[in-house]
Design a protein around this motif. Structure first.
Motif, PDB file in Angstrom:
ATOM      1  N   ALA A  75       0.917  -1.099   0.104  1.00 48.97           N
ATOM      2  CA  ALA A  75       0.291   0.132  -0.188  1.00 48.97           C
ATOM      3  C   ALA A  75       0.881   1.148  -0.279  1.00 48.97           C
ATOM      4  O   ALA A  75       0.308   2.172  -0.955  1.00 48.97           O
ATOM      5  CB  ALA A  75      -0.722  -0.012   0.914  1.00 48.97           C
ATOM      6  N   LEU A  76       2.511   1.161   1.279  1.00 51.46           N
ATOM      7  CA  LEU A  76       3.116   2.034   0.723  1.00 51.46           C
ATOM      8  C   LEU A  76       3.374   2.300  -0.655  1.00 51.46           C
ATOM      9  O   LEU A  76       3.571   3.759  -1.277  1.00 51.46           O
ATOM     10  CB  LEU A  76       4.102   2.319   1.515  1.00 51.46           C
ATOM     11  CG  LEU A  76       3.802   2.738   3.106  1.00 51.46           C
ATOM     12  CD1 LEU A  76       4.696   2.033   3.834  1.00 51.46           C
ATOM     13  CD2 LEU A  76       3.121   3.591   3.345  1.00 51.46           C
ATOM     14  N   GLU A  77       3.767   1.569  -1.429  1.00 52.67           N
ATOM     15  CA  GLU A  77       5.238   1.794  -2.476  1.00 52.67           C
ATOM     16  C   GLU A  77       3.903   2.212  -3.776  1.00 52.67           C
ATOM     17  O   GLU A  77       4.292   2.317  -4.771  1.00 52.67           O
ATOM     18  CB  GLU A  77       5.678   0.298  -2.943  1.00 52.67           C
ATOM     19  CG  GLU A  77       6.944  -0.050  -1.514  1.00 52.67           C
ATOM     20  CD  GLU A  77       7.844  -0.941  -1.731  1.00 52.67           C
ATOM     21  OE1 GLU A  77       6.710  -2.121  -2.152  1.00 52.67           O
ATOM     22  OE2 GLU A  77       9.015  -0.950  -1.219  1.00 52.67           O
ATOM     23  N   GLU A  78       2.899   1.130  -3.871  1.00 55.73           N
ATOM     24  CA  GLU A  78       1.780   1.534  -5.038  1.00 55.73           C
ATOM     25  C   GLU A  78       0.480   1.822  -5.056  1.00 55.73           C
ATOM     26  O   GLU A  78      -0.162   1.995  -5.171  1.00 55.73           O
ATOM     27  CB  GLU A  78       1.635   0.038  -5.302  1.00 55.73           C
ATOM     28  CG  GLU A  78       2.852  -0.610  -5.845  1.00 55.73           C
ATOM     29  CD  GLU A  78       2.189  -2.475  -6.573  1.00 55.73           C
ATOM     30  OE1 GLU A  78       0.854  -2.345  -6.757  1.00 55.73           O
ATOM     31  OE2 GLU A  78       3.390  -3.554  -6.029  1.00 55.73           O
ATOM     32  N   LYS A  79       0.836   2.486  -3.586  1.00 53.80           N
ATOM     33  CA  LYS A  79      -0.832   3.197  -3.143  1.00 53.80           C
ATOM     34  C   LYS A  79      -2.108   1.721  -3.854  1.00 53.80           C
ATOM     35  O   LYS A  79      -3.154   2.652  -3.947  1.00 53.80           O
ATOM     36  CB  LYS A  79      -1.457   4.653  -4.096  1.00 53.80           C
ATOM     37  CG  LYS A  79       0.091   5.828  -3.720  1.00 53.80           C
ATOM     38  CD  LYS A  79       0.598   6.188  -2.268  1.00 53.80           C
ATOM     39  CE  LYS A  79       2.046   6.786  -2.401  1.00 53.80           C
ATOM     40  NZ  LYS A  79       2.308   6.961  -0.705  1.00 53.80           N
ATOM     41  N   ARG A  80      -2.018   1.381  -3.741  1.00 57.80           N
ATOM     42  CA  ARG A  80      -2.819   0.237  -4.162  1.00 57.80           C
ATOM     43  C   ARG A  80      -3.313  -0.929  -2.618  1.00 57.80           C
ATOM     44  O   ARG A  80      -2.039  -1.496  -2.754  1.00 57.80           O
ATOM     45  CB  ARG A  80      -3.042  -0.514  -5.165  1.00 57.80           C
ATOM     46  CG  ARG A  80      -3.352   1.111  -6.294  1.00 57.80           C
ATOM     47  CD  ARG A  80      -3.604   0.271  -7.622  1.00 57.80           C
ATOM     48  NE  ARG A  80      -2.597  -0.270  -8.465  1.00 57.80           N
ATOM     49  CZ  ARG A  80      -1.537  -0.550  -8.703  1.00 57.80           C
ATOM     50  NH1 ARG A  80      -1.120   0.824  -9.007  1.00 57.80           N
ATOM     51  NH2 ARG A  80      -0.630  -1.938  -9.052  1.00 57.80           N
ATOM     52  N   PHE A  81      -4.166  -1.427  -3.114  1.00 60.41           N
ATOM     53  CA  PHE A  81      -4.707  -2.566  -2.180  1.00 60.41           C
ATOM     54  C   PHE A  81      -5.311  -3.681  -1.789  1.00 60.41           C
ATOM     55  O   PHE A  81      -6.236  -2.934  -2.583  1.00 60.41           O
ATOM     56  CB  PHE A  81      -3.751  -2.688  -0.548  1.00 60.41           C
ATOM     57  CG  PHE A  81      -4.835  -1.574   0.238  1.00 60.41           C
ATOM     58  CD1 PHE A  81      -6.329  -1.721   0.694  1.00 60.41           C
ATOM     59  CD2 PHE A  81      -4.313  -0.233  -0.256  1.00 60.41           C
ATOM     60  CE1 PHE A  81      -7.329  -0.981   1.379  1.00 60.41           C
ATOM     61  CE2 PHE A  81      -5.313   0.947   0.643  1.00 60.41           C
ATOM     62  CZ  PHE A  81      -6.692   0.760   0.972  1.00 60.41           C
ATOM     63  N   LEU A  82      -5.763  -4.643  -1.877  1.00 62.32           N
ATOM     64  CA  LEU A  82      -6.871  -5.886  -2.122  1.00 62.32           C
ATOM     65  C   LEU A  82      -7.657  -5.340  -0.368  1.00 62.32           C
ATOM     66  O   LEU A  82      -6.902  -6.270   0.245  1.00 62.32           O
ATOM     67  CB  LEU A  82      -6.530  -7.138  -2.314  1.00 62.32           C
ATOM     68  CG  LEU A  82      -6.891  -7.193  -4.146  1.00 62.32           C
ATOM     69  CD1 LEU A  82      -6.185  -9.058  -4.126  1.00 62.32           C
ATOM     70  CD2 LEU A  82      -7.804  -7.136  -4.407  1.00 62.32           C
ATOM     71  N   PRO A  83      -8.680  -4.444  -0.211  1.00 64.06           N
ATOM     72  CA  PRO A  83     -10.047  -5.501   0.692  1.00 64.06           C
ATOM     73  C   PRO A  83      -9.939  -6.891   0.579  1.00 64.06           C
ATOM     74  O   PRO A  83      -9.642  -7.399   0.089  1.00 64.06           O
ATOM     75  CB  PRO A  83     -11.389  -4.516   0.687  1.00 64.06           C
ATOM     76  CG  PRO A  83     -11.107  -3.598  -0.847  1.00 64.06           C
ATOM     77  CD  PRO A  83      -9.967  -4.109  -1.092  1.00 64.06           C
ATOM     78  N   VAL A  84      -9.832  -7.341   1.783  1.00 60.79           N
ATOM     79  CA  VAL A  84     -10.324  -8.814   2.739  1.00 60.79           C
ATOM     80  C   VAL A  84     -11.757  -9.779   2.170  1.00 60.79           C
ATOM     81  O   VAL A  84     -12.548  -8.110   1.990  1.00 60.79           O
ATOM     82  CB  VAL A  84     -11.230  -8.831   5.023  1.00 60.79           C
ATOM     83  CG1 VAL A  84     -10.982 -10.454   4.452  1.00 60.79           C
ATOM     84  CG2 VAL A  84      -9.559  -8.574   5.063  1.00 60.79           C
ATOM     85  N   GLY A  85     -11.523 -10.271   1.122  1.00 59.33           N
ATOM     86  CA  GLY A  85     -12.615 -10.469   0.209  1.00 59.33           C
ATOM     87  C   GLY A  85     -12.970  -9.938  -1.012  1.00 59.33           C
ATOM     88  O   GLY A  85     -14.077 -10.357  -1.397  1.00 59.33           O
ATOM     89  N   GLY A  86     -12.002  -9.566  -1.434  1.00 63.45           N
ATOM     90  CA  GLY A  86     -12.434  -8.645  -2.746  1.00 63.45           C
ATOM     91  C   GLY A  86     -11.470  -8.686  -3.524  1.00 63.45           C
ATOM     92  O   GLY A  86     -10.173  -9.623  -3.652  1.00 63.45           O
ATOM     93  N   ASP A  87     -12.160  -8.802  -4.859  1.00 64.08           N
ATOM     94  CA  ASP A  87     -11.013  -8.711  -6.167  1.00 64.08           C
ATOM     95  C   ASP A  87     -10.439  -7.922  -6.421  1.00 64.08           C
ATOM     96  O   ASP A  87      -9.475  -8.081  -7.769  1.00 64.08           O
ATOM     97  CB  ASP A  87     -11.419 -10.704  -6.576  1.00 64.08           C
ATOM     98  CG  ASP A  87     -12.607 -10.185  -7.157  1.00 64.08           C
ATOM     99  OD1 ASP A  87     -13.086  -8.857  -6.839  1.00 64.08           O
ATOM    100  OD2 ASP A  87     -13.647 -10.412  -7.846  1.00 64.08           O
ATOM    101  N   LYS A  88     -10.871  -6.388  -6.610  1.00 63.45           N
ATOM    102  CA  LYS A  88     -10.910  -5.460  -7.134  1.00 63.45           C
ATOM    103  C   LYS A  88      -9.997  -4.727  -6.433  1.00 63.45           C
ATOM    104  O   LYS A  88     -10.386  -4.367  -4.956  1.00 63.45           O
ATOM    105  CB  LYS A  88     -12.043  -4.446  -7.523  1.00 63.45           C
ATOM    106  CG  LYS A  88     -11.872  -3.450  -8.105  1.00 63.45           C
ATOM    107  CD  LYS A  88     -12.743  -3.361  -8.271  1.00 63.45           C
ATOM    108  CE  LYS A  88     -12.965  -1.383  -9.371  1.00 63.45           C
ATOM    109  NZ  LYS A  88     -14.154  -1.322 -10.271  1.00 63.45           N
TER     110      LYS A  88
END
Length: 530
Positions: free
Chosen positions: A304-317
């Protein structure tokens, strides 16, 4: 009369015009030769000849018509990108460095109306630093452009005295920012103040993560919030301040709390949850006790720090969040890496700006201003003025700075202590008896309920508060050795074992007796039989 010389850049837009209609518009470079009270001997015109040579020739020709006595000299100046600050400054600096200035015979002006804003800033810097030995000249068009009126001009003299006043205002603003980081407390510890100065600089200029280390109660959370307030004032963070103690995150709920989940991700997940990282979008996220995070959460946080993106728990987006991180810890994260409890790549990401906040016992000189701050806060919150009488204040400060005061909870201990004193103070006055009671309470809190009074206090009584910290540490060790020895001579031999080996004759008992006498003590008193 000195010759008048203007240096300027060809205005590729404002000076443009090749046909007869060009005389119907105001052209800043041509207008320089149209002012009756500005008699120019020479104009040094910087121009990219390859692209704008034809325009420069027309401008020079027109200047010859309106001011025949003015010489126009063209200098081929190539700028690949006129908005590249480094390239523009380098080109102008080279021109200035190689130009044959003769300030005793000529007055110089730099025309800042033409050129990009970047070039204007560069001319300002060169002039302010005196690399260009002249003044700034600004021109403006007439109210009605008919090609006949020259418009107006103004000379901007960078008077250093006025510049110093501006610089002073800037310095005062920085002091205000540092006071904000210190909650307005006039701290006296030099190392702490230097650290705050650098944090203020980093907080203003950088969005990189920051790692605050230090014992519990040293003020990590408070400082993180102040950094956020500082950046908020400077319009750098439009988002929120989001704080969580990672020691409270346990099991499956840790992932959900930090990164959110989607509906149905697990039993009980009846709705979507944003999570703290998304809540901190365009704001500041403070993760206190980051060393308590599990390895899986650490891996997610690093991405999340390096790419500013992450997956919520149970999510595929994937979801996005652009936040600034401040992490706090009272653990040795390097040791945790060696033990496999903390990711080395995450520590490397956090370790760019690392600051260790000292405990209160390491900042003895800051106890008094923090005491006043806590008293003022209590008075403000309770709308009742509370103060110490002189003897009580001196006694409390002497104890609080002594080696006996460990301040295990740091500023939390101090705040709680002041709150107790202020609450119990009759008529808003904290007296000596109340201070003695509080000192006893702090001793029991730090050293156990059954603890006897400190050895120094037992032997010296109230005189112990009059000793410097250096003397307290040394004398307490001497008294402890005396209590354990059977005789004055045995205590002397133990205390002076190293230095006595280098002497031909020794009298350690007499040496110890003289040392104790410095503090008004004798052997019987020290042994508790006086």
């Amino acid at each position: 009369m000195k010759r008048q010389v203007i240096v300027g850049m060809l205005g590729t837009q404002l000076d443009a015009g090749l046909g007869p209609g060009r005389w119907e518009k105001w052209r800043p470079t041509v207008s320089l030769g149209m002012h009756e009270d500005l008699l120019l001997d020479r104009i040094e015109l910087l121009v990219d000849e390859r692209r704008y040579g034809n325009l420069a020739a027309v401008v020079a020709q027109d200047l010859g018509q309106v001011s025949p006595e003015t010489q126009v000299r063209r200098h081929d100046t190539y700028l690949a990108d006129p908005w590249d600050f480094e390239a523009v400054y380098g080109a102008l600096h080279d021109f200035v460095r190689h130009y044959d200035f003769q300030p005793e015979e000529e007055d110089y002006y730099v025309h800042i109306t033409t050129g990009t804003h970047v070039s204007q800033i560069c001319w300002f810097l060169l002039t302010e630093s005196r690399l260009f030995p002249g003044r700034l000249l600004q021109t403006a068009p007439p109210r009605k452009q008919n090609g006949e009126a020259p418009g107006s001009y103004a000379v901007i003299d960078l008077d250093l005295s006025r510049y110093d006043r501006i610089a002073q205002r800037f310095a005062e603003e920085r002091l205000h920012d540092r006071d904000l980081l210190k909650s307005g407390i006039a701290t006296r510890n030099p190392a702490f103040n230097r650290m705050i100065e650098q944090i203020e600089t980093v907080a203003t200029r950088s969005k990189s993560p920051m790692l605050l280390m230090g014992p519990t109660g040293a003020g990590k959370s408070q400082l993180a919030r102040r950094v956020f307030e500082l950046k908020k004032q400077k319009h750098q963070l439009p988002g929120r301040f989001v704080e969580v103690n990672c020691a409270t995150l346990r099991g499956d709920g840790a992932m959900s709390t930090l990164f959110g989940h989607i509906k149905g991700a697990y039993t009980g997940a009846s709705t979507d949850r944003a999570g703290l990282l998304r809540s901190a979008h365009q704001g500041l996220l403070f993760l206190d006790e980051i060393g308590e995070l599990g390895l899986d959460e650490q891996a997610m946080l690093l991405r999340a720090l390096e790419e500013k993106r992450f997956l919520p728990v149970g999510g595929d987006k994937e979801v996005e969040s652009d936040f600034q991180l401040i992490a706090g810890t009272n653990r040795d994260l390097q040791q945790a890496v060696l033990e496999g409890r903390f990711r080395d790549d995450l520590l490397a990401r956090l370790n760019l700006w690392t600051y260790r906040l000292p405990g209160l016992a390491e900042r003895a000189e800051d106890i008094e201003p923090n005491l006043d701050f806590e008293l003022e806060r209590h008075s403000r919150e309770n709308r009742q003025r509370v103060t110490f009488n002189r003897e009580a204040r001196e006694r409390y400060l002497a104890f609080s700075r002594s080696a006996e005061a460990t301040w295990g909870g740091n500023f939390r201990d101090l705040g709680a202590s002041v709150m107790r004193l202020a609450t119990l103070a009759d008529g808003g006055r904290i007296r000596s008896d109340l201070v003695e009671e509080e000192i006893g309470r702090l001793r029991r809190q730090w050293h156990g309920a059954g603890m006897r009074p400190g050895l120094l206090d037992e032997v010296l009584g109230e005189r112990a508060a009059e000793l410097d910290r250096f003397d307290r540490v040394q004398l307490e060790d001497v008294l402890r050795a005396c209590r354990q020895a059977k005789s004055l001579s045995q205590a002397g031999r133990e205390l002076f074992a190293v230095s006595r080996a280098a002497r031909t004759s020794t009298n350690d008992a007499d040496r110890l007796r003289k040392y104790l006498a410095r503090f008004g003590l004798d052997w019987e008193q020290v042994r508790g039989r006086g």
